[in-house]
Design a protein around this motif. Structure first.
Motif, PDB file in Angstrom:
ATOM      1  N   ASN A 486       0.901  -1.182  -0.028  1.00 42.41           N
ATOM      2  CA  ASN A 486      -0.031   0.036  -0.050  1.00 42.41           C
ATOM      3  C   ASN A 486       0.808   1.210   0.048  1.00 42.41           C
ATOM      4  O   ASN A 486       2.185   1.063  -0.277  1.00 42.41           O
ATOM      5  CB  ASN A 486      -1.032  -0.174   1.139  1.00 42.41           C
ATOM      6  CG  ASN A 486      -2.166  -0.982   1.045  1.00 42.41           C
ATOM      7  OD1 ASN A 486      -3.034  -0.479   0.165  1.00 42.41           O
ATOM      8  ND2 ASN A 486      -2.188  -2.083   1.713  1.00 42.41           N
ATOM      9  N   MET A 487       0.490   2.368   0.332  1.00 41.23           N
ATOM     10  CA  MET A 487       1.274   3.638   0.461  1.00 41.23           C
ATOM     11  C   MET A 487       1.041   4.043   2.147  1.00 41.23           C
ATOM     12  O   MET A 487       0.842   5.470   2.160  1.00 41.23           O
ATOM     13  CB  MET A 487       0.597   4.503  -0.455  1.00 41.23           C
ATOM     14  CG  MET A 487       0.920   3.941  -1.918  1.00 41.23           C
ATOM     15  SD  MET A 487       0.444   5.348  -3.038  1.00 41.23           S
ATOM     16  CE  MET A 487      -1.382   5.241  -3.002  1.00 41.23           C
ATOM     17  N   LEU A 488       1.055   3.382   3.123  1.00 38.55           N
ATOM     18  CA  LEU A 488       0.929   3.537   4.437  1.00 38.55           C
ATOM     19  C   LEU A 488       2.318   4.164   4.775  1.00 38.55           C
ATOM     20  O   LEU A 488       3.180   3.672   4.370  1.00 38.55           O
ATOM     21  CB  LEU A 488       0.554   2.485   5.149  1.00 38.55           C
ATOM     22  CG  LEU A 488      -0.752   1.668   4.713  1.00 38.55           C
ATOM     23  CD1 LEU A 488      -1.144   0.586   5.497  1.00 38.55           C
ATOM     24  CD2 LEU A 488      -2.004   2.720   5.071  1.00 38.55           C
ATOM     25  N   GLY A 489       2.180   5.020   5.848  1.00 42.33           N
ATOM     26  CA  GLY A 489       3.241   5.673   6.510  1.00 42.33           C
ATOM     27  C   GLY A 489       3.123   6.107   7.886  1.00 42.33           C
ATOM     28  O   GLY A 489       2.205   5.577   8.415  1.00 42.33           O
ATOM     29  N   HIS A 509       5.433   2.905   3.141  1.00 40.80           N
ATOM     30  CA  HIS A 509       6.456   3.850   3.449  1.00 40.80           C
ATOM     31  C   HIS A 509       6.949   4.468   4.662  1.00 40.80           C
ATOM     32  O   HIS A 509       7.103   5.586   5.131  1.00 40.80           O
ATOM     33  CB  HIS A 509       5.831   5.224   2.798  1.00 40.80           C
ATOM     34  CG  HIS A 509       5.234   5.264   1.389  1.00 40.80           C
ATOM     35  ND1 HIS A 509       6.332   4.669   0.234  1.00 40.80           N
ATOM     36  CD2 HIS A 509       4.279   5.792   0.684  1.00 40.80           C
ATOM     37  CE1 HIS A 509       5.814   4.784  -1.088  1.00 40.80           C
ATOM     38  NE2 HIS A 509       4.441   5.306  -0.816  1.00 40.80           N
ATOM     39  N   PHE A 510       7.097   3.280   5.466  1.00 43.53           N
ATOM     40  CA  PHE A 510       7.523   3.284   6.735  1.00 43.53           C
ATOM     41  C   PHE A 510       8.948   3.678   7.137  1.00 43.53           C
ATOM     42  O   PHE A 510       9.772   3.149   6.196  1.00 43.53           O
ATOM     43  CB  PHE A 510       7.191   1.924   7.568  1.00 43.53           C
ATOM     44  CG  PHE A 510       5.605   1.753   7.765  1.00 43.53           C
ATOM     45  CD1 PHE A 510       5.064   2.553   8.488  1.00 43.53           C
ATOM     46  CD2 PHE A 510       5.064   0.820   7.015  1.00 43.53           C
ATOM     47  CE1 PHE A 510       3.539   2.381   8.348  1.00 43.53           C
ATOM     48  CE2 PHE A 510       3.713   0.514   7.137  1.00 43.53           C
ATOM     49  CZ  PHE A 510       2.862   1.336   7.974  1.00 43.53           C
ATOM     50  N   SER A 511       9.170   4.465   7.869  1.00 40.43           N
ATOM     51  CA  SER A 511      10.579   4.711   7.984  1.00 40.43           C
ATOM     52  C   SER A 511      11.007   5.023   9.450  1.00 40.43           C
ATOM     53  O   SER A 511      10.323   4.640  10.317  1.00 40.43           O
ATOM     54  CB  SER A 511      11.013   6.208   7.260  1.00 40.43           C
ATOM     55  OG  SER A 511       9.981   7.202   7.988  1.00 40.43           O
ATOM     56  N   GLY A 512      12.386   5.271   9.642  1.00 40.70           N
ATOM     57  CA  GLY A 512      12.976   5.389  11.104  1.00 40.70           C
ATOM     58  C   GLY A 512      13.054   4.127  11.554  1.00 40.70           C
ATOM     59  O   GLY A 512      13.235   3.004  10.869  1.00 40.70           O
ATOM     60  N   PRO A 513      13.546   4.019  12.830  1.00 41.09           N
ATOM     61  CA  PRO A 513      13.810   2.566  13.302  1.00 41.09           C
ATOM     62  C   PRO A 513      12.731   1.712  13.697  1.00 41.09           C
ATOM     63  O   PRO A 513      11.728   2.050  13.494  1.00 41.09           O
ATOM     64  CB  PRO A 513      14.665   3.133  14.823  1.00 41.09           C
ATOM     65  CG  PRO A 513      14.562   4.571  14.617  1.00 41.09           C
ATOM     66  CD  PRO A 513      13.720   4.953  13.696  1.00 41.09           C
ATOM     67  N   ILE A 514      13.283   0.396  13.538  1.00 39.81           N
ATOM     68  CA  ILE A 514      12.182  -0.612  13.878  1.00 39.81           C
ATOM     69  C   ILE A 514      11.643  -0.317  15.085  1.00 39.81           C
ATOM     70  O   ILE A 514      12.377  -0.363  16.218  1.00 39.81           O
ATOM     71  CB  ILE A 514      12.816  -1.845  13.581  1.00 39.81           C
ATOM     72  CG1 ILE A 514      13.104  -2.346  12.168  1.00 39.81           C
ATOM     73  CG2 ILE A 514      11.624  -3.179  13.831  1.00 39.81           C
ATOM     74  CD1 ILE A 514      13.885  -3.472  11.928  1.00 39.81           C
ATOM     75  N   SER A 530       9.870  -5.499   4.747  1.00 35.20           N
ATOM     76  CA  SER A 530      10.748  -5.350   3.695  1.00 35.20           C
ATOM     77  C   SER A 530      10.081  -4.497   2.741  1.00 35.20           C
ATOM     78  O   SER A 530       8.897  -3.971   2.817  1.00 35.20           O
ATOM     79  CB  SER A 530      10.737  -6.699   2.951  1.00 35.20           C
ATOM     80  OG  SER A 530       9.599  -7.098   2.283  1.00 35.20           O
ATOM     81  N   ASN A 531      10.966  -3.886   1.949  1.00 33.68           N
ATOM     82  CA  ASN A 531      10.551  -2.679   0.980  1.00 33.68           C
ATOM     83  C   ASN A 531       9.918  -1.391   1.659  1.00 33.68           C
ATOM     84  O   ASN A 531       8.942  -1.119   1.287  1.00 33.68           O
ATOM     85  CB  ASN A 531       9.680  -3.240  -0.019  1.00 33.68           C
ATOM     86  CG  ASN A 531      10.417  -4.252  -0.924  1.00 33.68           C
ATOM     87  OD1 ASN A 531      11.039  -3.871  -1.770  1.00 33.68           O
ATOM     88  ND2 ASN A 531      10.425  -5.552  -0.768  1.00 33.68           N
ATOM     89  N   ASN A 532      10.669  -0.871   2.767  1.00 33.80           N
ATOM     90  CA  ASN A 532      10.278   0.429   3.403  1.00 33.80           C
ATOM     91  C   ASN A 532      11.381   1.153   3.396  1.00 33.80           C
ATOM     92  O   ASN A 532      12.340   1.090   2.691  1.00 33.80           O
ATOM     93  CB  ASN A 532       9.510  -0.154   4.557  1.00 33.80           C
ATOM     94  CG  ASN A 532       8.270  -0.416   4.584  1.00 33.80           C
ATOM     95  OD1 ASN A 532       7.247   0.280   4.324  1.00 33.80           O
ATOM     96  ND2 ASN A 532       7.880  -1.845   4.726  1.00 33.80           N
ATOM     97  N   GLN A 533      11.316   2.159   4.419  1.00 34.78           N
ATOM     98  CA  GLN A 533      12.705   2.828   4.507  1.00 34.78           C
ATOM     99  C   GLN A 533      13.214   3.057   5.998  1.00 34.78           C
ATOM    100  O   GLN A 533      13.618   3.985   6.393  1.00 34.78           O
ATOM    101  CB  GLN A 533      12.333   4.282   4.185  1.00 34.78           C
ATOM    102  CG  GLN A 533      11.706   4.298   2.558  1.00 34.78           C
ATOM    103  CD  GLN A 533      10.829   5.765   2.215  1.00 34.78           C
ATOM    104  OE1 GLN A 533      11.105   6.634   3.035  1.00 34.78           O
ATOM    105  NE2 GLN A 533      10.152   5.599   1.238  1.00 34.78           N
ATOM    106  N   PHE A 534      13.084   1.723   6.714  1.00 29.69           N
ATOM    107  CA  PHE A 534      13.707   1.633   7.963  1.00 29.69           C
ATOM    108  C   PHE A 534      15.121   2.088   7.995  1.00 29.69           C
ATOM    109  O   PHE A 534      15.821   1.401   7.051  1.00 29.69           O
ATOM    110  CB  PHE A 534      13.142   0.262   8.559  1.00 29.69           C
ATOM    111  CG  PHE A 534      11.856   0.049   8.827  1.00 29.69           C
ATOM    112  CD1 PHE A 534      11.150   0.709   9.829  1.00 29.69           C
ATOM    113  CD2 PHE A 534      11.080  -0.879   8.106  1.00 29.69           C
ATOM    114  CE1 PHE A 534       9.880   0.649   9.859  1.00 29.69           C
ATOM    115  CE2 PHE A 534      10.050  -1.127   8.333  1.00 29.69           C
ATOM    116  CZ  PHE A 534       9.119  -0.373   9.330  1.00 29.69           C
TER     117      PHE A 534
END
Length: 682
Positions: A486-489, A509-514, A530-534
């Motif tokens: 999806n395009m969740l963030g 589009h999740f980002s930042g630390p896990i 996978s396939n995010n911006q962590f």
């Protein structure tokens, strides 16, 4: 004063009269002394405390029936009896008409017992089902008035030939769930008045036995789960009294005979899981309540009159080769309609809206087009709505919110557009919602994530945006969350600790630390980030998730050194240029796999069958349990192009385990499968 004296005298008079009648009556109900001695001996030999035998008169014991001053019926079911000696003692009560020793632990072959009981001139009912009897079927001699014989759920074997010839009054015979072989027996006693014959779950082979026509009074014939082959003879239509015909799970083939449509008393015909082909004959359902021809190779159009008879309650034609449109003339009394996995086209008939008692509607895996008819909102008793894997389009109608009894909603694999209507959050009984693989947009309604019974949430492969509602943390029934592609963030909220099967947040589009809040998912088996911006290091708390079988971290911006995971945990971490492999040591290293992630998920039927059972128990109704028996296709929704998944997991004593059998899943799938039964008890 005289008034009260008169009342006292009247009371005393009537009390004496009452006692004078009751005392002789009580003593007159005592059985003969020899019967009392026999049944007391039997009670001493039964160790179970659940048999209530405190009363001095055995006629008042639980399971004992008396007529006049004689014992005529004894039921000793579920008392843990293992000795055949008790059975021999029972047969010494010469007035017995009914004996029930079902659901015990009686083993061996009942030859001697049957020889003794055959001398009972009044015995009409004999039930030794659910025991541990072995060997061939004994020869029955005597039993001059035996009408009902039940030896089902034992381990009897061999061929049945002449053993039942001596039974001259038999009406009901149940030999199901044994290991009998050879051809279906047709020498079933000398009484042409046989009414019920149940031979299911054996190893009978050969063609359908036309000699059963020698028993024209049959009302029930169950030959399911055997190895019968060949076609159904047209003469079967001569069973004019037959009400129930079950031929499921055999190797029967050929066409369904037109002659079945002339059986005016037939209310149920089940022939699923065979190899029938050709067209469905017209008029087949004109007298039926229940029709099940699923899992065959029937082809052609659905007859226009098939769904219209007013008595019809359930039709199951799934997994055939049927084509054309769904007939529009549908009985308003229909409770269940299953047409999944055919090649049906056209639109969903709006006339379905007339079926106000409809509980199951399954049209999955066809080529249906158009939109969901607005009239569907009138089917207020629907518990299962499955329209997945078609070519349906348009927005999801808000009227779906009126289906307040829905437990499973599956609309995946279509072309639906627009936002998820907030009215869906009114489904307070909902356990499974699958809207994946559509073109839905907008935010996830917060009401969905707060549904108290929700176990499976699959909104993957859409165009949803915004953040995951924080209310999801309170969904304590959730076992699986699929939000991938999806395009969740935004921030990932605390996830419910009940999660077991999978948490998939990939391709967003999740980002930042896990987030450290994931540390509470101690029962989780698959985590896909996978396939995010962590960014940052892979946290060590992930190692402590002892149930984790797969961890997917590919294609992020993670750095540092990958922690060393348990040997049963498969870690995919490719596509993180700054992430280093763990330092090698002499001990067996974790399985670290480099695979190219891809955009789709698949699922194993075993996983979702288990979910179906868990859900069914959770909402306290058998109706729900079977609904999700067939929801998807592989153990974890892994993207289509990700590569081979074979040999990663296997069943180990009912639990899914890693290939090396080191780690087992929390869920006993075999137990779950066994607990799932047809919710309508058809």
């Amino acid at each position: 004063m005289s008034r009260y004296a008169h009342m006292a005298f009247s009371f005393s008079f009537f009390f004496i009269i009452f006692i004078s009648f009751i005392i002789p009556l009580a003593f007159s109900q005592l059985p003969p002394q020899n019967q009392i001695d026999i049944i007391k001996t039997i009670s001493k030999n039964i160790s179970s405390s659940s048999w209530k035998t405190a009363n001095q008169n055995p006629c008042f014991w639980e399971g004992v029936t008396c007529t006049g001053n004689s014992i005529t019926g004894i039921s000793l079911s579920k008392l843990g009896i293992s000795s055949t000696g008790i059975l021999t003692d029972l047969c010494k009560i010469d007035s017995l008409q009914s004996v029930d020793v079902s659901n015990n632990q009686i083993s061996g072959n009942p030859d001697g017992f049957l020889n003794d009981c055959g001398k009972l001139t009044g015995l009409k009912v004999l039930n030794i089902s659910m025991n541990r009897l072995t060997g061939p079927l004994p020869t029955f001699s005597g039993f001059p008035v035996l009408e009902s014989l039940d030896l089902s759920y034992n381990s009897l074997s061999g061929v049945i030939d002449f053993q039942l010839d001596g039974l001259v009054s038999l009406k009901n015979l149940d030999l199901s769930k044994n290991s009998f072989g050879g051809s279906v027996p047709t020498r079933l006693g000398k009484n042409p008045g046989l009414q019920k014959l149940q031979l299911s779950n054996n190893k009978f082979s050969g063609p359908f036995p036309e000699k059963l026509l020698n028993y024209p009074n049959l009302t029930l014939l169950d030959l399911s789960v055997n190895k019968l082959s060949g076609s159904i003879p047209t003469t079967l239509g001569n069973f004019t009294n037959l009400q129930t015909l079950i031929l499921s799970s055999n190797n029967l083939d050929g066409e369904i005979p037109q002659s079945l449509s002339r059986m005016t008393n037939l209310s149920r015909f089940s022939a699923n899981l065979n190899r029938f082909n050709g067209a469905i004959p017209p008029g087949l359902t004109q007298y039926l309540n229940i029709l099940d021809l699923s899992y065959n190779s029937l082809a052609g159009l659905i007859p226009v009159d098939l769904l219209s008879p007013p008595n019809l309650q359930s039709v199951d034609l799934m997994k055939n080769l049927l084509e054309g449109e769904i007939p529009t003339n549908i009985s308003s009394n229909l409770l269940r309609l299953r047409l999944s996995e055919n090649s049906l086209n056209g639109s969903i008939p709006s006339s379905i809206g007339k079926l106000q008692g409809l509980t199951y509607l399954e049209l999955e895996g066809n080529k249906l087009t158009g939109s969901i008819p607005l009239e569907l909102e009138n089917c207020v008793k629907l518990t299962l709505l499955n329209l997945a894997s078609n070519w349906l389009q348009g927005p999801l109608p808000k009227g779906l919110g009126k289906l307040l009894q829905l437990v499973v909603l599956k609309l995946s694999g279509n072309q639906f557009t627009g936002e998820i209507p907030p009215e869906i959050s009114q489904f307070t009984n909902l356990s499974t919602i699958d809207l994946s693989r559509n073109f839905l947009t907008g935010n996830i309604p917060s009401g969905i994530t707060s549904l108290g019974w929700l176990s499976i949430l699959n909104l993957g492969c859409n165009n949803l945006n915004g953040s995951i509602p924080a209310s999801i943390s309170g969904s304590f029934s959730l076992l699986e969350i699929q939000l991938g592609r999806n395009m969740l963030g935004g921030d990932i909220p605390r996830m419910p600790s009940s999660l077991q099967i999978a948490l998939n947040l990939s391709n967003n589009h999740f980002s930042g630390p896990i987030p450290s809040t994931l540390s509470s998912l101690t029962s989780l088996e698959v985590l896909d980030l996978s396939n995010n911006q962590f960014t940052g290091e892979v946290p060590t708390f992930l190692v402590q998730l002892g149930s984790l079988n797969r961890l997917l971290l590919s294609n992020n911006n993670l750095s540092g050194t990958l922690p060393r995971f348990h040997t049963w945990t498969t870690v995919e971490s490719d596509g993180n240029s700054d992430l280093k492999a763990p330092t090698p040591n002499p001990s067996p290293s974790p399985t670290i796999v480099s695979r190219i992630p891809s955009p789709r998920w698949k699922i194993n039927p075993i996983i979702l069958v288990a979910i179906a059972a868990v859900v069914g128990v959770a909402i306290h109704t058998v109706v729900v349990a079977a609904i999700v028996l067939k929801v998807s296709r592989r153990p974890y929704r892994v993207d289509k192009n990700r590569g081979s998944e074979e040999n990663l997991h296997q069943l180990n004593d009912g639990h899914l385990s890693t290939a090396d059998r080191i780690h087992r899943s929390n869920i006993n799938f075999r137990k779950a499968i066994k607990s799932v039964y047809d919710p309508l008890m058809f």
